[in-house]
Design a protein around this motif. Structure first.
Motif, short mmCIF file in Angstrom:
data_model
loop_
_atom_site.label_atom_id
_atom_site.label_comp_id
_atom_site.label_asym_id
_atom_site.label_seq_id
_atom_site.Cartn_x
_atom_site.Cartn_y
_atom_site.Cartn_z
N GLU A 88 0.83 -1.21 0.00
CA GLU A 88 0.00 0.00 0.00
C GLU A 88 0.86 1.25 0.00
N VAL A 89 1.90 1.26 0.85
CA VAL A 89 2.77 2.43 0.94
C VAL A 89 3.52 2.65 -0.37
N VAL A 90 4.10 1.58 -0.91
CA VAL A 90 4.86 1.69 -2.16
C VAL A 90 3.96 2.16 -3.29
N HIS A 104 11.52 5.52 -10.71
CA HIS A 104 12.58 4.67 -10.17
C HIS A 104 12.83 3.55 -11.18
N PRO A 105 14.09 3.14 -11.37
CA PRO A 105 14.38 2.07 -12.35
C PRO A 105 13.61 0.79 -12.11
N MET A 106 13.30 0.48 -10.85
CA MET A 106 12.58 -0.76 -10.55
C MET A 106 11.11 -0.71 -10.96
N LEU A 107 10.63 0.49 -11.26
CA LEU A 107 9.23 0.65 -11.65
C LEU A 107 9.05 0.75 -13.16
N TYR A 148 0.16 10.68 2.74
CA TYR A 148 1.40 10.58 3.51
C TYR A 148 2.19 11.89 3.39
N GLU A 149 2.87 12.23 4.45
CA GLU A 149 3.84 13.31 4.41
C GLU A 149 5.23 12.69 4.42
N PHE A 150 6.07 13.11 3.49
CA PHE A 150 7.35 12.43 3.27
C PHE A 150 8.51 13.27 3.79
N GLU A 151 9.37 12.58 4.50
CA GLU A 151 10.60 13.20 4.96
C GLU A 151 11.67 12.12 5.00
N PRO A 152 12.65 12.07 4.15
CA PRO A 152 12.97 13.07 3.11
C PRO A 152 12.05 12.97 1.89
N ALA A 153 12.60 13.20 0.70
CA ALA A 153 11.79 13.24 -0.51
C ALA A 153 11.31 11.85 -0.89
N LEU A 202 11.73 5.80 -1.93
CA LEU A 202 11.61 4.68 -2.88
C LEU A 202 12.95 3.98 -3.06
N GLU A 203 14.03 4.74 -3.03
CA GLU A 203 15.37 4.16 -3.21
C GLU A 203 15.65 3.09 -2.16
#
Length: 285
Positions: A51-53, A65-68, A203-208, A213-214
């Motif tokens: 769900e998060v991803v 992202h390369p994996m996507l 969601y609020e993201f910290e960091p970017a 995703l990395e």
């Protein structure tokens, strides 16, 4: 016709075999219960991380992202999950047959694919046929932990990340019930089949998002491998339990048949002895 001693010996040996298969059935039943509970307990984690991803990957058009992302397929990797031991019915053969037929159908050369083998049965199968096995692991315990397969899961994901392969497929037995295990093909990478829930979570993201995703995508791919292994372990114990139950039932049927043959042979021997005594007595008169 076999002698009484030969039949009696076969009955004794079959009874001993029946005791062994019955014990193995009971052991597999106990292991199945634990493996099934472990596999089910892992499902909520997989659902949440998916769900998060999905929400991060699909919630913003600026994130990549390369994996996507799909890329031209020059080489394919197949991660095949089997067991280290046999005596599990068609558990291993069904998976190996499916993978072998798929490879023969999709590829013309050994340079077009490689194999990651988890389990001794699968490793030996591919090595015997001189098929390229780039990574392997055997001797995984029945109560598997992520630490047991972390190394090979990381190496498998890195094959894609480093560009050595352009797609990765998993093949394993999916546990449906104690009497049904289905051979399953799942595309591991690239992660093009991630589906977000209908209700998107904010969601609020910290960091970017890109930095998250990395880290998260490799962990998610490794978790897919771990989840498939848990599923496969439950299927293995279920298949072995069913196989041992069938073996025990067959042994009991064979014992019944042999006992009947033994009784007939003994009755024939007794009748012959009585006939000889009566004949001898008549000859003396």
């Amino acid at each position: 016709m076999a002698s009484l001693r030969d039949i009696k010996s076969r009955i004794t040996s079959t009874k001993k075999t029946s005791q062994i298969t019955k014990a193995m059935e009971m052991v597999s039943a106990a292991k199945l219960n634990r493996a099934e509970n472990t596999a089910k307990a892992f499902v909520p984690y997989m659902e949440k991380i998916q769900e998060v991803v999905a929400n991060i990957a699909l919630g913003s058009t600026d994130v990549s992202h390369p994996m996507l992302e799909k890329r031209p397929v020059k080489k394919t990797a197949y991660l095949v999950i089997t067991s280290d031991r046999g005596l599990a019915g068609a558990f291993n053969s069904n998976v190996l047959r499916t993978v072998y037929q798929t490879i023969q159908k999709r590829h013309q050369s050994k340079d077009e694919y490689t194999i990651v083998a988890i389990g001794k049965i699968g490793r030996d199968f591919f090595q015997k046929r001189e098929m390229p096995v780039i990574e392997q692991i055997v001797g995984i315990s029945d109560e598997i932990t992520f630490a047991d397969i972390k190394d090979i899961a990381f190496k498998t994901v890195q094959l894609f990340a480093d560009g050595q392969v352009d797609e990765i497929y998993m093949y394993y037995n999916h546990y449906v019930s104690a009497i049904q295990q289905d051979v399953t093909e799942k595309k591991l990478l690239p992660l093009t089949d991630i589906a977000a829930n209908k209700k998107m979570t904010s969601y609020e993201f910290e960091p970017a998002q890109e930095e998250i995703l990395e880290v998260l995508l490799p962990q998610y791919a490794e978790s897919l491998i771990y989840g498939a292994l848990l599923d496969s372990k439950a299927s293995e114990h279920a298949a072995r339990m069913t196989a041992m139950k069938n073996a025990t039932d067959n042994a009991k049927e064979l014992i019944s048949t042999l006992t009947l043959s033994y009784n007939r042979a003994r009755q024939a021997a007794i009748t012959q002895e009585i006939t000889e005594i009566v004949g001898g007595a008549a000859a003396l008169e």
